[in-house]
Scaffold this motif. Structure first.
Motif, PDB file in Angstrom:
ATOM      1  N   GLY A 162      85.194   2.479  17.375  1.00  0.00           N
ATOM      2  CA  GLY A 162      86.113   1.499  16.839  1.00  0.00           C
ATOM      3  C   GLY A 162      86.846   0.666  17.879  1.00  0.00           C
ATOM      4  O   GLY A 162      86.857  -0.572  17.796  1.00  0.00           O
ATOM      5  N   PRO A 163      87.512   1.290  18.874  1.00  0.00           N
ATOM      6  CA  PRO A 163      88.233   0.494  19.870  1.00  0.00           C
ATOM      7  C   PRO A 163      87.343  -0.490  20.619  1.00  0.00           C
ATOM      8  O   PRO A 163      87.739  -1.633  20.868  1.00  0.00           O
ATOM      9  CB  PRO A 163      88.819   1.565  20.799  1.00  0.00           C
ATOM     10  N   ALA A 164      86.149  -0.069  20.998  1.00  0.00           N
ATOM     11  CA  ALA A 164      85.243  -0.976  21.711  1.00  0.00           C
ATOM     12  C   ALA A 164      84.785  -2.104  20.800  1.00  0.00           C
ATOM     13  O   ALA A 164      84.632  -3.263  21.234  1.00  0.00           O
ATOM     14  CB  ALA A 164      84.035  -0.200  22.246  1.00  0.00           C
ATOM     15  N   GLN A 165      84.570  -1.800  19.538  1.00  0.00           N
ATOM     16  CA  GLN A 165      84.156  -2.820  18.579  1.00  0.00           C
ATOM     17  C   GLN A 165      85.258  -3.859  18.391  1.00  0.00           C
ATOM     18  O   GLN A 165      85.012  -5.069  18.411  1.00  0.00           O
ATOM     19  CB  GLN A 165      83.825  -2.145  17.252  1.00  0.00           C
ATOM     20  N   HIS A 166      86.475  -3.391  18.205  1.00  0.00           N
ATOM     21  CA  HIS A 166      87.619  -4.272  18.032  1.00  0.00           C
ATOM     22  C   HIS A 166      87.806  -5.157  19.261  1.00  0.00           C
ATOM     23  O   HIS A 166      88.058  -6.362  19.146  1.00  0.00           O
ATOM     24  CB  HIS A 166      88.863  -3.416  17.781  1.00  0.00           C
ATOM     25  N   ALA A 167      87.684  -4.563  20.442  1.00  0.00           N
ATOM     26  CA  ALA A 167      87.849  -5.318  21.682  1.00  0.00           C
ATOM     27  C   ALA A 167      86.795  -6.410  21.807  1.00  0.00           C
ATOM     28  O   ALA A 167      87.084  -7.524  22.265  1.00  0.00           O
ATOM     29  CB  ALA A 167      87.780  -4.371  22.881  1.00  0.00           C
ATOM     30  N   HIS A 168      85.571  -6.117  21.394  1.00  0.00           N
ATOM     31  CA  HIS A 168      84.512  -7.122  21.506  1.00  0.00           C
ATOM     32  C   HIS A 168      84.772  -8.294  20.564  1.00  0.00           C
ATOM     33  O   HIS A 168      84.567  -9.457  20.942  1.00  0.00           O
ATOM     34  CB  HIS A 168      83.152  -6.502  21.202  1.00  0.00           C
ATOM     35  N   HIS A 169      85.223  -8.009  19.354  1.00  0.00           N
ATOM     36  CA  HIS A 169      85.562  -9.085  18.426  1.00  0.00           C
ATOM     37  C   HIS A 169      86.606 -10.004  19.056  1.00  0.00           C
ATOM     38  O   HIS A 169      86.541 -11.237  18.914  1.00  0.00           O
ATOM     39  CB  HIS A 169      86.108  -8.509  17.125  1.00  0.00           C
ATOM     40  N   ALA A 170      87.597  -9.405  19.745  1.00  0.00           N
ATOM     41  CA  ALA A 170      88.664 -10.195  20.374  1.00  0.00           C
ATOM     42  C   ALA A 170      88.099 -11.095  21.471  1.00  0.00           C
ATOM     43  O   ALA A 170      88.525 -12.249  21.622  1.00  0.00           O
ATOM     44  CB  ALA A 170      89.730  -9.258  20.944  1.00  0.00           C
ATOM     45  N   ARG A 171      87.143 -10.596  22.239  1.00  0.00           N
ATOM     46  CA  ARG A 171      86.533 -11.402  23.304  1.00  0.00           C
ATOM     47  C   ARG A 171      85.868 -12.656  22.743  1.00  0.00           C
ATOM     48  O   ARG A 171      85.957 -13.737  23.332  1.00  0.00           O
ATOM     49  CB  ARG A 171      85.492 -10.585  24.072  1.00  0.00           C
ATOM     50  N   VAL A 172      85.207 -12.510  21.602  1.00  0.00           N
ATOM     51  CA  VAL A 172      84.528 -13.661  21.007  1.00  0.00           C
ATOM     52  C   VAL A 172      85.539 -14.721  20.581  1.00  0.00           C
ATOM     53  O   VAL A 172      85.277 -15.919  20.685  1.00  0.00           O
ATOM     54  CB  VAL A 172      83.643 -13.210  19.832  1.00  0.00           C
ATOM     55  N   ARG A 173      86.757 -14.287  20.149  1.00  0.00           N
ATOM     56  CA  ARG A 173      87.793 -15.274  19.818  1.00  0.00           C
ATOM     57  C   ARG A 173      88.166 -16.091  21.051  1.00  0.00           C
ATOM     58  O   ARG A 173      88.423 -17.300  20.947  1.00  0.00           O
ATOM     59  CB  ARG A 173      89.061 -14.594  19.282  1.00  0.00           C
ATOM     60  N   ALA A 174      88.228 -15.466  22.215  1.00  0.00           N
ATOM     61  CA  ALA A 174      88.567 -16.197  23.433  1.00  0.00           C
ATOM     62  C   ALA A 174      87.536 -17.280  23.717  1.00  0.00           C
ATOM     63  O   ALA A 174      87.878 -18.399  24.110  1.00  0.00           O
ATOM     64  CB  ALA A 174      88.664 -15.227  24.612  1.00  0.00           C
ATOM     65  N   VAL A 175      86.246 -16.973  23.505  1.00  0.00           N
ATOM     66  CA  VAL A 175      85.185 -17.953  23.739  1.00  0.00           C
ATOM     67  C   VAL A 175      85.283 -19.083  22.728  1.00  0.00           C
ATOM     68  O   VAL A 175      85.174 -20.265  23.083  1.00  0.00           O
ATOM     69  CB  VAL A 175      83.798 -17.279  23.669  1.00  0.00           C
ATOM     70  N   GLU A 176      85.479 -18.743  21.465  1.00  0.00           N
ATOM     71  CA  GLU A 176      85.587 -19.775  20.431  1.00  0.00           C
ATOM     72  C   GLU A 176      86.731 -20.745  20.728  1.00  0.00           C
ATOM     73  O   GLU A 176      86.575 -21.962  20.606  1.00  0.00           O
ATOM     74  CB  GLU A 176      85.831 -19.123  19.065  1.00  0.00           C
ATOM     75  N   GLU A 177      87.879 -20.188  21.110  1.00  0.00           N
ATOM     76  CA  GLU A 177      89.078 -21.008  21.294  1.00  0.00           C
ATOM     77  C   GLU A 177      89.176 -21.621  22.682  1.00  0.00           C
ATOM     78  O   GLU A 177      89.983 -22.525  22.905  1.00  0.00           O
ATOM     79  CB  GLU A 177      90.332 -20.175  21.014  1.00  0.00           C
ATOM     80  N   GLY A 178      88.388 -21.148  23.648  1.00  0.00           N
ATOM     81  CA  GLY A 178      88.475 -21.669  25.008  1.00  0.00           C
ATOM     82  C   GLY A 178      89.793 -21.338  25.672  1.00  0.00           C
ATOM     83  O   GLY A 178      90.327 -22.137  26.447  1.00  0.00           O
ATOM     84  N   MET A 179      90.319 -20.144  25.359  1.00  0.00           N
ATOM     85  CA  MET A 179      91.585 -19.703  25.940  1.00  0.00           C
ATOM     86  C   MET A 179      91.430 -18.316  26.542  1.00  0.00           C
ATOM     87  O   MET A 179      90.658 -17.492  26.036  1.00  0.00           O
ATOM     88  CB  MET A 179      92.693 -19.664  24.874  1.00  0.00           C
ATOM     89  N   SER A 180      92.167 -18.070  27.614  1.00  0.00           N
ATOM     90  CA  SER A 180      92.221 -16.719  28.145  1.00  0.00           C
ATOM     91  C   SER A 180      92.809 -15.788  27.099  1.00  0.00           C
ATOM     92  O   SER A 180      93.660 -16.187  26.291  1.00  0.00           O
ATOM     93  CB  SER A 180      93.094 -16.667  29.401  1.00  0.00           C
ATOM     94  N   LEU A 181      92.353 -14.551  27.134  1.00  0.00           N
ATOM     95  CA  LEU A 181      92.861 -13.517  26.239  1.00  0.00           C
ATOM     96  C   LEU A 181      93.513 -12.428  27.072  1.00  0.00           C
ATOM     97  O   LEU A 181      92.934 -11.951  28.056  1.00  0.00           O
ATOM     98  CB  LEU A 181      91.710 -12.924  25.413  1.00  0.00           C
ATOM     99  N   VAL A 182      94.721 -12.059  26.691  1.00  0.00           N
ATOM    100  CA  VAL A 182      95.401 -10.908  27.284  1.00  0.00           C
ATOM    101  C   VAL A 182      95.606  -9.904  26.166  1.00  0.00           C
ATOM    102  O   VAL A 182      96.213 -10.223  25.136  1.00  0.00           O
ATOM    103  CB  VAL A 182      96.751 -11.304  27.911  1.00  0.00           C
ATOM    104  N   ARG A 183      95.096  -8.691  26.365  1.00  0.00           N
ATOM    105  CA  ARG A 183      95.110  -7.679  25.296  1.00  0.00           C
ATOM    106  C   ARG A 183      95.665  -6.367  25.840  1.00  0.00           C
ATOM    107  O   ARG A 183      95.093  -5.772  26.746  1.00  0.00           O
ATOM    108  CB  ARG A 183      93.702  -7.474  24.759  1.00  0.00           C
ATOM    109  N   ALA A 184      96.766  -5.919  25.263  1.00  0.00           N
ATOM    110  CA  ALA A 184      97.365  -4.642  25.634  1.00  0.00           C
ATOM    111  C   ALA A 184      97.192  -3.672  24.477  1.00  0.00           C
ATOM    112  O   ALA A 184      97.611  -3.958  23.355  1.00  0.00           O
ATOM    113  CB  ALA A 184      98.844  -4.816  25.966  1.00  0.00           C
ATOM    114  N   ALA A 185      96.560  -2.541  24.747  1.00  0.00           N
ATOM    115  CA  ALA A 185      96.283  -1.544  23.714  1.00  0.00           C
ATOM    116  C   ALA A 185      96.972  -0.233  24.071  1.00  0.00           C
ATOM    117  O   ALA A 185      97.016   0.156  25.253  1.00  0.00           O
ATOM    118  CB  ALA A 185      94.777  -1.331  23.566  1.00  0.00           C
ATOM    119  N   ASN A 186      97.460   0.452  23.080  1.00  0.00           N
ATOM    120  CA  ASN A 186      98.195   1.695  23.299  1.00  0.00           C
ATOM    121  C   ASN A 186      97.374   2.735  24.053  1.00  0.00           C
ATOM    122  O   ASN A 186      97.828   3.324  25.029  1.00  0.00           O
ATOM    123  CB  ASN A 186      98.653   2.247  21.939  1.00  0.00           C
ATOM    124  N   SER A 187      96.137   2.954  23.594  1.00  0.00           N
ATOM    125  CA  SER A 187      95.282   3.943  24.252  1.00  0.00           C
ATOM    126  C   SER A 187      93.983   3.331  24.754  1.00  0.00           C
ATOM    127  O   SER A 187      93.093   4.045  25.184  1.00  0.00           O
ATOM    128  CB  SER A 187      94.973   5.087  23.278  1.00  0.00           C
TER     129      SER A 187
END
Length: 539
Positions: A441-466
């Motif tokens: 799950g965590p790796a899947q969620h993180a990958h979805h977030a990366r694709v948003r960065a590509v779509e939007e052309g913006m850097s992504l900063v992601r802080a996760a609890n674990s």
């Protein structure tokens, strides 16, 4: 494959249902982070062949039901593989939740599979004996994926298009057509082997041509991404240095076990870490980030803790932290917010964002009185659930530094629906995936977030609890990352956003246009090559 094609066409009853269920599970191997793309090319043709064997006889009701069962079985298998990791959350509370785990996952997968069943029915209503039938099913399936990502709050986990984003190079096409465009492409390309088998009067070279064309398109996608990254130039955001804290706060599942003073001490100690005596540590940081669920209590009730946070910060430093927030109205019966607070040196919150897109059963309980009688509550603790914030307030302007587009947890999944992105310079995502530690799950969620960065052309900063805590550039390339389930900090310098991507300029209009064209082409093919159902004669 001829044997498989003939089996899928001739099977009926429970044997056909089982075959489609297995085929769907095989297709599920293409999801992040597994990315076994050949699985789609093996499984998707089975759906085509099964519909080929469903003769349009006996009236529309029978055709609709039969075709629906094919798509439902395939979708159920796919989503059981795709969503099985959600079961990890049931182990957190134990008790009755463990008893409910298997039926809950089965029911969720079945509920989402209804969309694929309807897509299968719609496609079969326009079925033809020509090669156009793969366009018909690909269009109907893509429309169903769009629908499940938008209706009833939306649930766009594991859209088919993510199968075409295993590498940074292949992700780049999402900057043009988005993940829904990739979904249509993935479905259409993966169905091409259905035109090879079973053999017919056409020459083998003619039957192989669509499949080779699909391979060529995949190669072109890879080549496009490689060329885009080769010419990519990025520049850091000046005078900005972010420290992302991954604190492993497991008290998030039971607030009564949290010791606020001890947690604040732990978070401050982590925040002030130095790699060596010469390392400036927190002094070199402009923005300190604590993730979602880092504070499993109401911070405003602990003024001394707020004062300690203020003393930790310098005059040009901001803490961005996930925190529950009591409504400013002060109404005792009003549910709290799941928020991001920006805290300055004075210990005051100078800006905030309240999560707008809440997770059903995770952060609020539909039909609460009914489920409460069964002892079922939302997973994330909070009195009377949580209330949603205003999605128009996602852009957070701080006293200094860039404006942030704030997205809490799974809010970052919604392609093209992140808010007023043109007013932001940086995608900022905090999350707590500790509910699903040990799963994909965590790796899947993180990958979805990366694709948003590509779509939007913006850097992504992601802080996760674990975990997974990381940062990317505007092309989705990871610039820094912490291992999952490791207590640590990560210092990153985000990159400036791109001027624009094709996706940010046109959003999903090309995808919707493709759905219209695909639908019209399917109607034409059905009229020219389809078989009309026989009508029952009345005597």
């Amino acid at each position: 494959m001829t044997w498989l094609a003939e089996t899928a066409m001739l099977a009926y009853g429970w044997r056909r249902f089982a075959l489609l269920l297995i085929a769907g599970a095989v297709a599920g191997l293409s999801i992040p982070p597994l990315f076994f793309l050949p699985a789609l090319f093996i499984a998707m043709p089975v759906w085509i062949w099964a519909l080929d064997g469903t003769a349009p006889q006996g009236g529309w009701r029978r055709v609709f039901g039969s075709a629906f069962g094919i798509g439902f079985a395939f979708g159920w298998g796919y989503f059981l593989v795709a969503f099985h990791w959600l079961g990890a959350a049931f182990f957190v509370d134990g008790g009755i939740m463990l008893v409910l785990m298997v039926p809950a996952i089965l029911a969720l997968a079945a509920l989402i599979a209804l969309f694929w069943g309807l897509a299968s029915s719609l496609a079969h209503a326009l079925w033809s004996h020509s090669g156009w039938r793969i366009l018909t099913l690909a269009t109907a399936l893509s429309a169903a994926e769009w629908t499940r990502g938008h209706v009833l709050t939306g649930f766009p986990f594991d859209l088919l298009g993510y199968a075409l984003t295993p590498t940074a190079e292949m992700m780049q096409l999402s900057a043009v057509i988005g993940v829904y465009g990739l979904t249509f492409l993935a479905a259409l390309l993966a169905m091409t082997p259905a035109l090879i088998w079973p053999a017919d009067e056409r020459p083998l070279t003619q039957r192989l041509t669509p499949f080779f064309a699909a391979i060529a398109i995949l190669a072109a996608q890879l080549g496009y991404g490689y060329n885009r990254l080769q010419g990519a130039t990025t520049a850091p955001i000046e005078d900005m240095r972010m420290r992302l804290v991954q604190p492993l706060v497991y008290e998030h599942s039971n607030w009564s076990s949290a010791n606020p003073e001890a947690l604040i001490e732990r978070l401050i100690t982590l925040s002030q870490m130095q790699a060596s005596p010469e390392d400036p540590g927190l002094a070199a940081v402009t923005h300190l980030v604590w993730p979602e669920s880092a504070l499993p209590f109401y911070l405003e009730r602990y003024p001394e803790s707020l004062a300690r946070i203020g003393r930790m910060l310098g005059p040009e430093q901001i803490l961005l932290t996930g925190a529950p927030r009591i409504s400013y109205s002060g109404a005792p019966d009003q549910p709290p917010f799941n928020s991001v607070l920006a805290i300055d040196q004075s210990g005051a919150a100078v800006a905030s964002y309240d999560k707008a897109h809440l997770v059903p059963f995770g952060e609020f309980l539909p039909y609460q009185s009914f489920f409460a009688e069964l002892g079922i509550k939302q997973f994330v603790p909070g009195a009377n659930g949580w209330q949603p914030g205003d999605p128009r307030q996602r852009v957070m302007a701080l006293p200094f530094g860039p404006t942030l587009l704030v997205l809490i947890c799974y809010e970052i999944l919604f392609s093209g629906d992140l808010g007023e992105t043109e007013d932001a310079e940086l995608l900022f995502n905090i999350t707590n995936d500790a509910w699903f530690d040990g799963s994909i799950g965590p790796a899947q969620h993180a990958h979805h977030a990366r694709v948003r960065a590509v779509e939007e052309g913006m850097s992504l900063v992601r802080a996760a609890n674990s975990g997974i805590t990381f940062a990317t550039d505007p092309f989705g390339r990871i610039t820094g990352q912490l291992p999952a389930r490791q207590m640590d900090v990560l210092d990153v310098t985000p990159m400036q956003r791109l001027e624009a991507t094709p996706f940010t300029q046109v959003r999903h209009w090309p995808f919707l246009a493709a759905m219209l064209v695909g639908g019209l082409a399917s109607v034409y093919a059905a009229i020219r090559h389809g078989v009309r159902p026989r009508r029952h004669q009345r005597h």
